[in-house]
Design a protein around this motif. Structure first.
Motif, mmCIF file in Angstrom:
data_model
loop_
_atom_site.group_PDB
_atom_site.id
_atom_site.type_symbol
_atom_site.label_atom_id
_atom_site.label_comp_id
_atom_site.label_asym_id
_atom_site.label_seq_id
_atom_site.Cartn_x
_atom_site.Cartn_y
_atom_site.Cartn_z
ATOM 1 N N UNK A 274 -77.332 11.009 55.416
ATOM 2 C CA UNK A 274 -76.259 10.150 55.923
ATOM 3 C C UNK A 274 -75.254 10.930 56.755
ATOM 4 N N UNK A 275 -74.996 10.458 57.967
ATOM 5 C CA UNK A 275 -73.984 11.090 58.802
ATOM 6 C C UNK A 275 -72.606 11.003 58.190
ATOM 7 N N UNK A 276 -72.265 9.846 57.613
ATOM 8 C CA UNK A 276 -70.949 9.690 57.001
ATOM 9 C C UNK A 276 -70.734 10.672 55.856
ATOM 10 N N UNK A 277 -71.761 10.848 55.023
ATOM 11 C CA UNK A 277 -71.644 11.767 53.888
ATOM 12 C C UNK A 277 -71.470 13.201 54.380
ATOM 13 N N UNK A 278 -72.182 13.560 55.453
ATOM 14 C CA UNK A 278 -72.041 14.903 56.027
ATOM 15 C C UNK A 278 -70.648 15.118 56.596
#
Length: 351
Positions: A274-278
């Motif tokens: 996930x981009x958001x989690x990164x």
């Protein structure tokens, strides 16, 4: 007369970016807003705690679109949003990210001659075979305000912007939510000690569609973590696929926003697709491995704590070993990832 702004959210993750914008608008005495959700009021992905956790009101309007087909979503959202605008005159429509519903709202907005703002503009995978890449190209091409999160996306947006559009590097609005909620995070009940752990999240369809390769990647992780616990908040499809590892991975149901936030802040590391989690890991200064070949925000890699391994089990194992040994790269916060993005956006819109 106050400026009338309509904010369109297409899916649950959008609300995490919309919440700080709503707070900033409420502080301004020059803006009236309406929050529209493309889905249904009883959408099961909108857990009852979401809006309480984000300290924001529920949407004013639900378009009621619940299809899973991308073209059907586009056509139905276009029809419903067009009907909404018949009775709700607005000056600016703000759309978020790169969903089919986002593109649909953007097209209707411009066909009506209304000014369009794209929140998180300029992100590219440069893979035209990805549906979201087409959505991004269309939305950015139509937008009057291109709000970007970093230097790379700003460069892309400026190269592609039309004569009537303007690009503004406002920073990553996801950080606004993290900064606002940092002191409100909730320790999950299943965390009953202070032993180190790694958070694992998997949701990307490309990974889930090839079970054998996914298992090779899971084996690479588990062979490299030594005695460090792996906690995996998973949704239904990923949960079913990884049940075979339930004796080695602590699989938990999807967490409420404040609980997942706590888990990320206190983790030894994060492994995600996930981009958001990164992006959250970069804000928290927590080592992060992304199971993808690209990231929408290159700053998480060039400045932040993120490393891309694609879907390569060997490279994944190498980075996991670095993570658990504490041999991680130096990292910092990218420019303007300071939790004040929403304030910049509102000032631009009312200028």
């Amino acid at each position: 007369m106050n400026k009338r702004i309509c904010i369109v959210a297409g899916a649950r993750p959008n609300f995490i970016k919309v919440a700080p914008l709503v707070r900033a608008i409420k502080k301004s005495e020059q803006v009236d807003y309406t929050l529209v959700y493309a889905g249904r009021e009883d959408d099961p992905t909108l857990e009852p705690t979401l809006f309480e956790d984000l300290q924001m009101p529920r949407p004013d309007i639900y378009l009621g679109v619940d299809s899973t087909g991308l073209n059907e979503i586009t056509s139905r959202v276009m029809g419903e949003f067009d009907r909404f605008l018949d009775t709700h005159p607005v000056d600016v429509v703000i759309v978020v990210d790169d969903l089919a519903s986002t593109m649909a709202a953007a097209i209707v907005t411009k066909k009506r001659g209304i000014r369009l703002a794209h929140l998180v503009a300029g992100t590219r995978s440069f893979d035209i075979n990805m549906p979201k890449e087409i959505n991004r190209l269309v939305i950015d091409a139509l937008s009057d305000y291109l709000f970007t999160a970093g230097v790379r996306s700003t460069g892309v947006a400026k190269r592609e912007q039309s004569e009537s559009s303007n690009t503004y590097m406002v920073g990553n609005i996801l950080m606004d939510s993290l900064r606002f909620n940092h002191s409100r995070l909730v320790r999950p009940a299943f965390i009953d000690n202070d032993k180190p752990y790694i958070v694992l999240t998997i949701n990307r369809r490309a990974l889930l569609s090839d079970a054998n390769h996914l298992y090779q990647m899971m084996d690479a992780i588990l062979d490299s973590v030594k005695d460090i616990a792996v906690i995996a908040p998973l949704r239904e499809e990923a949960r079913k696929l990884l049940e075979r590892y339930s004796d080695k991975i602590q699989i938990v149901s999807s967490l409420r926003y404040l609980e997942f936030g706590w888990l990320g802040v206190h983790a030894l590391g994060v492994i995600t697709d996930s981009g958001n989690v990164a992006e959250e890991a970069t804000f928290n200064g927590v080592p992060c491995i992304t199971l993808n070949n690209y990231t929408e925000h290159q700053e998480t890699v060039s400045v932040g704590s993120n490393v891309l391994v694609g879907e390569d089990p060997i490279k994944l194992a190498e980075e996991v070993r670095r993570m658990v040994s504490g041999d991680w790269k130096k990292c910092a916060l990218p420019d303007r990832w300071d939790g004040r993005t929403s304030e910049r956006i509102v000032q631009i819109l009312i200028a």
